[in-house]
Each structure stands twice: as structure tokens, then as C-alpha cells.
Scaffold this active site. Structure first.
Site, short mmCIF file in Angstrom:
data_model
loop_
_atom_site.label_atom_id
_atom_site.label_comp_id
_atom_site.label_asym_id
_atom_site.label_seq_id
_atom_site.Cartn_x
_atom_site.Cartn_y
_atom_site.Cartn_z
N GLY A 16 -2.19 2.25 3.36
CA GLY A 16 -1.10 1.40 2.90
C GLY A 16 0.06 2.20 2.32
O GLY A 16 -0.04 3.42 2.11
N ASP A 17 1.18 1.53 2.12
CA ASP A 17 2.39 2.12 1.53
C ASP A 17 2.95 3.28 2.33
O ASP A 17 3.53 4.22 1.78
CB ASP A 17 2.11 2.57 0.08
N LYS A 20 5.94 1.10 6.06
CA LYS A 20 5.98 0.11 7.15
C LYS A 20 7.17 -0.81 7.00
O LYS A 20 7.82 -1.17 7.97
CB LYS A 20 4.73 -0.79 7.13
N GLY A 21 7.45 -1.21 5.74
CA GLY A 21 8.55 -2.13 5.48
C GLY A 21 9.86 -1.50 5.93
O GLY A 21 10.67 -2.14 6.61
N LYS A 22 10.05 -0.24 5.58
CA LYS A 22 11.28 0.45 5.97
C LYS A 22 11.38 0.52 7.51
O LYS A 22 12.41 0.19 8.08
CB LYS A 22 11.30 1.88 5.40
N ASN A 42 -0.41 -9.16 -1.57
CA ASN A 42 -0.95 -7.86 -2.01
C ASN A 42 -0.09 -6.74 -1.43
O ASN A 42 -0.08 -5.62 -1.96
CB ASN A 42 -2.42 -7.69 -1.58
N GLY A 44 3.45 -4.79 -0.60
CA GLY A 44 4.71 -4.60 -1.33
C GLY A 44 5.53 -3.60 -0.54
O GLY A 44 5.12 -2.46 -0.38
N HIS A 45 6.64 -4.06 -0.01
CA HIS A 45 7.45 -3.18 0.83
C HIS A 45 8.83 -3.01 0.20
O HIS A 45 9.51 -3.99 -0.11
CB HIS A 45 7.63 -3.76 2.22
N ARG A 146 -15.12 -21.70 5.43
CA ARG A 146 -14.61 -23.00 5.90
C ARG A 146 -14.35 -23.98 4.76
O ARG A 146 -14.43 -25.19 4.92
CB ARG A 146 -15.55 -23.62 6.95
N GLN A 226 -0.81 -3.52 4.50
CA GLN A 226 -1.89 -2.58 4.18
C GLN A 226 -1.94 -1.47 5.24
O GLN A 226 -0.91 -1.13 5.79
CB GLN A 226 -3.24 -3.31 4.05
N ASN A 302 3.81 -3.07 -6.32
CA ASN A 302 3.29 -4.35 -6.76
C ASN A 302 2.66 -4.29 -8.14
O ASN A 302 2.88 -5.15 -8.98
CB ASN A 302 2.19 -4.79 -5.78
N PRO A 306 -0.11 4.38 -10.61
CA PRO A 306 0.17 5.65 -9.93
C PRO A 306 -0.68 5.74 -8.67
O PRO A 306 -1.86 5.41 -8.70
CB PRO A 306 -0.24 6.73 -10.95
P1 GDP Z 1 4.97 -0.10 2.79
O1 GDP Z 1 4.09 -0.94 1.95
O2 GDP Z 1 4.23 0.58 3.90
O3 GDP Z 1 6.15 -0.85 3.31
O4 GDP Z 1 5.51 1.07 1.87
P2 GDP Z 1 6.06 0.93 0.37
O5 GDP Z 1 7.41 0.32 0.43
O6 GDP Z 1 5.05 0.32 -0.50
O7 GDP Z 1 6.12 2.45 -0.04
C1 GDP Z 1 6.91 3.37 0.64
C2 GDP Z 1 7.95 3.93 -0.34
O8 GDP Z 1 8.55 5.06 0.24
C3 GDP Z 1 9.08 2.98 -0.65
O9 GDP Z 1 9.51 3.17 -1.95
C4 GDP Z 1 10.17 3.40 0.34
O10 GDP Z 1 11.48 3.12 -0.11
C5 GDP Z 1 9.96 4.87 0.37
N1 GDP Z 1 10.29 5.54 1.64
C6 GDP Z 1 10.11 5.12 2.91
N2 GDP Z 1 10.44 6.09 3.77
C7 GDP Z 1 10.81 7.15 3.03
C8 GDP Z 1 11.24 8.48 3.35
O11 GDP Z 1 11.29 8.90 4.49
N3 GDP Z 1 11.54 9.30 2.28
C9 GDP Z 1 11.46 8.89 0.99
N4 GDP Z 1 11.77 9.76 0.04
N5 GDP Z 1 11.07 7.64 0.66
C10 GDP Z 1 10.75 6.79 1.67
P1 IMO Z 2 1.11 -2.49 1.60
O1 IMO Z 2 1.32 -3.55 2.64
C1 IMO Z 2 -1.73 -0.11 -0.65
C2 IMO Z 2 -5.52 -2.00 -1.69
C3 IMO Z 2 -5.74 -2.25 -3.16
C4 IMO Z 2 -7.25 -2.11 -3.21
C5 IMO Z 2 -7.69 -2.76 -1.90
C6 IMO Z 2 -8.08 -4.22 -2.04
O2 IMO Z 2 2.18 -2.43 0.59
O3 IMO Z 2 0.83 -1.18 2.25
P2 IMO Z 2 -6.71 -6.48 -2.33
O4 IMO Z 2 -5.78 -6.92 -3.41
O5 IMO Z 2 -6.10 -6.48 -0.98
O6 IMO Z 2 -8.02 -7.20 -2.35
O7 IMO Z 2 -7.05 -4.95 -2.71
O8 IMO Z 2 -6.60 -2.64 -1.03
N1 IMO Z 2 -4.25 -2.57 -1.15
C7 IMO Z 2 -3.18 -1.84 -0.88
N2 IMO Z 2 -2.93 -0.53 -1.05
N3 IMO Z 2 -0.80 -0.89 -0.07
C8 IMO Z 2 -1.04 -2.20 0.14
O9 IMO Z 2 -0.19 -2.99 0.82
C9 IMO Z 2 -2.26 -2.73 -0.31
N4 IMO Z 2 -2.81 -3.97 -0.28
C10 IMO Z 2 -4.03 -3.85 -0.80
O10 IMO Z 2 -5.09 -1.29 -3.94
O11 IMO Z 2 -7.60 -0.75 -3.16
MG MG Z 3 3.49 -1.04 -0.04
#
Ligand code: GDP
Ligand code: IMO
Ligand code: MG
Length: 426
Positions: A16-17, A20-22, A42, A44-45, A146, A226, A302, A306
Site C-alpha cells: 500500500g501507499d 497509486k492515487g497519484k 482504509n 488514503g491517496h 450474508r 491497498q 489516514n 509512521p
Molecule cells: P497511495 O495510497 O498508493 O495512493 O499512496 P499515498 O498517497 O498514501 O502515499 C504516497 C505518497 O507519496 C503521497 O504523499 C504522494 O503525494 C507521494 N508521492 C507520490 N509519488 C511521489 C514521488 O515520485 N516522489 C515523492 N517525493 N512523493 C511522491
Molecule cells: P492505500 O490504498 C497501507 C493496512 C493496515 C493494516 C492492514 C489491515 O492508501 O494504499 P484494514 O484497516 O484494512 O483492516 O487494515 O492493512 N492497510 C493499508 N496500508 N495503505 C493502505 O491503503 C492500507 N489499507 C489498509 O495498516 O496493516
Molecule cells: Mg495510501
């Protein structure tokens, strides 16, 4: 051969993180429809463009293109109040938003799901998963059992009674098993109706709509939440989320045929992160990890937690490619690695003295996995203004090439900053 459908999937290929959102926002500029197919708020983009930073959790990341129709598919779970708040907040930013549609088959996250999620985590004690406490697990649990309530059922004459029966049952669980307080039915009911009144016109059979639009040649982008390693079946169970997160769930999560899904992009960071518990073979519990965390702002968008940081894991990527059906990858946050003298890439896993070809099925074995590293020199230059692969310092080029080689997957592009424009697509 020209493909019949013009559909594309973007999913996270780590924990995750990955950005993908970007990447979804970037591709949404060339799409007609963007669909979320799994998960809930759950996710957060963070999405950055024109000097503004936006956050979405359940609203699809295509919403910032006013020409795009954004869809929340049937595979998603929806906290109605949070959805309505998020959409209203986005409207206040002044950015022109696209239209939103919601599947009548998506399940509702109800207040007792959040309470049970938190109570279950408390009860797990040292074995806690580290969930986002958004009620995801308990909602999918009810769906599979269900006993869940779908958003399309709110309009039915017996909705109030069904909800009452659910609240009564969950109150028993909360008080008798978890020693928690009872929830008040009237408050829950009134909040749902209040939110529902604001978005009821968006609720349709989105599968039927999508099928028609895909067959008419519309460009459709499916947005994952995720990451593959958090998938309920193929992720690092039990430290996973409660849905199928990979592209293999697109068809089921949207109500279309899997034959209508053309191409799958996986998004990976140039390193690995994980938020929540579970084994993490390449984790860096040192100053290098701390430095990456600070430069990459690696704190959960979200929960504010850390994020744990580690070296890039090509062994895990090969696994994600297999179980997640990835065709190509984007590497994000490459800029964050500038200034590190030596970089490591995990190219293989060793378990009990032997190289293994997969991610072990259980956390106990995964904890014992030794990463085998390839070490290379890093680069010092700021790369945030780079516009092509050729402009990258040779060591950064080498780094990407090694990810491709050891990940056994083609690179479709990379990203050197959070802004929409800091994206290089081949
Ligand atoms: P997602 O959940 O997959 O959409 O990712 P998140 O938004 O939770 O976390 C990605 C973080 O990295 C966000 O704060 C973005 O703004 C940031 N981000 C995305 N691409 C880049 C990049 O190429 N460089 C930097 N420095 N930040 C980035
Ligand atoms: P995005 O879409 C990172 C993690 C939680 C936990 C596990 C289960 O922003 O990448 P849940 O609340 O889904 O039952 O938690 O999954 N988790 C994520 N970690 N990015 C996410 O979403 C996540 N969504 C859930 O931290 O370990
Ligand atoms: Mg995220």
C-alpha cells in the site's frame, strides 16, 4: 493486434501507499471513467497538482478530472457519512469535480463495524494487525456471512427493521464479548438517512453501466486500493486487509467480465514501506530508514502512523507479479533515494538455508526469511526536475534497470515528485 477494449488497471504492488492515487490521477487525465473495485476508506491517496494537495479515501482518484465519471464499485465497502463528508470537502476546494456513481451492491460500513474493528484489535493485544480501524474487516465479514447491508437496500421499506436487527445483534456482541458500550439505533439510522438523501441519485447498477460504456469504446481505468501484499488470499496473512486487492478482483469488484480487462500496471515505490504489523524482511531500523521516512514523508495519510521503511524488495515484486497479474510497473518516489551512498535491492529470499521462489504462506516463516542483497552505489543529484530516463544520473538509471531485471517486469515509467507533472511515462 488492436485490443478490443481500452481498459487499464492501476494497483499497488507492495503493502500500500505506493503512489497509486497519484498515478491514477495522471492516467485519469486521459480516461473517461475511473472505478474503485475494492476496499473502503482504509485507503488514503494524496494527489498534488497546480500547487494544491488533495486527499481522497473512498472517492476515486479520477474525481479531479471534471470530464471523468468516477465509480465506487460493488466490491467496495462504504462509510456513507465519510463518503458524503469527503465529497462535500472536495467541492469546497473549488476544483471542478467529475460525476460520482455508486454501485447499489456495495456494502455499508456501519458504526458498529468501526467499534468491533477497534475492540477486536484491542483484544488481539500483542498480535494486533494494526488495522486502520475503519471497520473494514467486520464489514467484509458481514458481507461474506450474508448479513451485511448494501447501499441499494436503504430505499427498501424494510430497511429500518433490517438495520435495527443488525444494531441489536451487534450491541449484544459489543457488550457481551467486548465489554463495550451499546450503540444508539436512532442516531445511526438518522445519520444514514441524512447522508443517503445527499447522494441517493448517484446509486445505480454500475456494472450494467460500465459494461455498456466499455463496449462503446470508452477508456476505463480501474483503481486499486491497498496493495497486492495486503490481499486477503495472497498477501501476508493475517497481516492483510479483508478484500482482494489485486487486478484479479477487478471484474468481480465491478460487475464486468475479466475479458474486458486489458492491461495491468503495478505501482511500486523505489523502496518498500509497510504500515501496520507483519514480517518485513528488508526493513531498515536505522538512520537510513529514518532518513527515507523523513524525505518521503512516510507517515500514514489516514492514521498519521509512521510507516516502516525498507530496501526495495524485488523478490516480493516477482511474487506480486505472479499473484497480482501485473504486466508492467511504475516506480514512484525515486527522488527520495537521492543522497544515499549505497543502496541495496533484495534480489532473493533465503529460508532455512535455501533460496525460495515465493513469499511464505505464514508470518512465522516470513519472519525467518533472509533477504539476499545486491549492493550498488547511489546518486547524490536532485532528480525532481528530470523529464526522461536519459536525464537521470547513471546510477539512478542503473537502479531502475536492476529493478526491472530482478523484478522480472518491464518498467512503464517512474515518478520523481508528488506533483502530477513529476511523472515520466514511457
Ligand atoms: P497511495 O495510497 O498508493 O495512493 O499512496 P499515498 O498517497 O498514501 O502515499 C504516497 C505518497 O507519496 C503521497 O504523499 C504522494 O503525494 C507521494 N508521492 C507520490 N509519488 C511521489 C514521488 O515520485 N516522489 C515523492 N517525493 N512523493 C511522491
Ligand atoms: P492505500 O490504498 C497501507 C493496512 C493496515 C493494516 C492492514 C489491515 O492508501 O494504499 P484494514 O484497516 O484494512 O483492516 O487494515 O492493512 N492497510 C493499508 N496500508 N495503505 C493502505 O491503503 C492500507 N489499507 C489498509 O495498516 O496493516
Ligand atoms: Mg495510501
Amino acid at each position: 493486434m488492436k485490443t478490443k477494449y481500452e481498459t487499464l488497471v492501476i494497483v499497488g504492488a507492495q503493502w500500500g501507499d505506493e503512489g497509486k492515487g497519484k498515478m491514477t490521477d495522471v492516467f485519469a487525465q486521459k480516461s473517461d471513467i475511473v472505478v474503485r473495485f475494492a476496499g473502503g476508506d482504509n485507503a488514503g491517496h494524496i494527489i498534488n497538482f497546480e500547487g494544491q494537495k488533495h486527499k481522497v479515501t473512498i472517492v476515486p482518484s479520477g474525481i479531479f478530472n471534471p470530464k471523468v465519471i468516477s465509480i465506487i464499485g460493488n466490491g467496495c465497502v462504504i462509510n456513507l457519512k465519510n463518503l458524503v463528508n469527503e465529497y462535500n470537502q472536495l467541492k469546497l476546494t473549488g476544483v471542478k469535480l467529475g460525476k460520482l456513481l455508486i454501485s447499489d451492491r456495495a456494502h455499508l460500513i456501519l458504526p458498529f463495524h468501526l467499534e468491533i474493528d477497534a475492540a477486536q484489535e484491542d483484544k488481539r493485544g500483542a498480535d494486533k494487525i494494526g488495522t486502520t480501524k475503519k471497520g473494514i474487516g467486520p464489514t467484509y465479514q458481514d458481507k461474506v456471512n450474508r448479513s451485511g447491508i448494501r447501499i441499494g437496500e436503504i430505499k427498501l421499506p424494510n430497511f429500518k427493521e433490517r438495520l435495527k436487527a443488525s444494531v441489536d445483534e451487534k450491541n449484544e456482541i459489543l457488550t457481551k464479548i467486548y465489554n463495550s458500550n451499546k450503540l444508539e439505533f436512532d442516531k445511526i439510522y438518522n445519520e444514514i438517512i441524512n447522508s443517503y438523501e445527499q447522494i441517493k441519485d448517484c446509486i445505480i447498477d454500475t456494472g450494467e453501466f460500465l459494461d455498456r460504456e466499455i463496449n462503446a469504446g470508452k477508456k476505463v481505468l480501474f483503481e486499486g486500493a491497498q496493495g497486492v501484499l495486503l490481499d486477503i488470499d495472497h498477501g501476508t496473512y493475517p497481516f492483510v486487509t479483508s478484500s482482494n486487492t489485486s487486478a484479479n478482483n477487478v471484474a468481480t469488484g465491478c460487475g464486468i467480465s475479466n475479458k474486458q480487462v486489458n492491461k495491468v500496471y503495478g505501482v511500486v515505490k523505489a523502496y518498500n514501506t509497510r504500515v501496520g504489523a507483519g514480517a518485513f524482511p528488508t526493513e531498515l531500523l536505522n538512520e537510513i530508514g529514518d532518513g527515507i521516512r523523513e524525505r518521503g514523508h512516510e507517515y500514514g495519510s489516514n492514521t498519521g502512523r509512521p510507516r516502516r521503511v525498507g530496501w526495495f524488495d524485488a523478490a516480493a515484486l516477482r511474487y506480486a507479479k505472479r499473484v497480482g497479474g501485473l504486466d508492467e510497473i511504475f516506480v514512484t518516489l525515486l527522488d527520495v533515494l537521492s543522497g544515499i551512498d549505497e543502496l541495496n535491492i533484495c534480489v532473493d529470499y533465503k529460508l532455512n538455508g535455501k533460496i525460495i521462489q515465493s513469499v511464505p504462506a505464514n508470518n512465522e516463516d516470513y519472519l525467518k526469511v533472509e533477504p539476499i542483497y545486491l549492493t550498488l552505489k547511489g546518486w547524490q543529484e536532485d532528480i525532481t526536475k528530470v523529464k526522461s530516463f536519459k536525464e537521470l544520473p547513471p546510477k539512478a538509471q542503473e537502479y531502475l534497470t536492476l529493478i526491472e531485471k530482478y523484478g522480472n517486469i518491464k518498467l512503464a515509467g517512474f515518478s520523481v515528485g508528488p506533483d502530477r507533472k513529476q511523472t515520466i511515462i514511457y
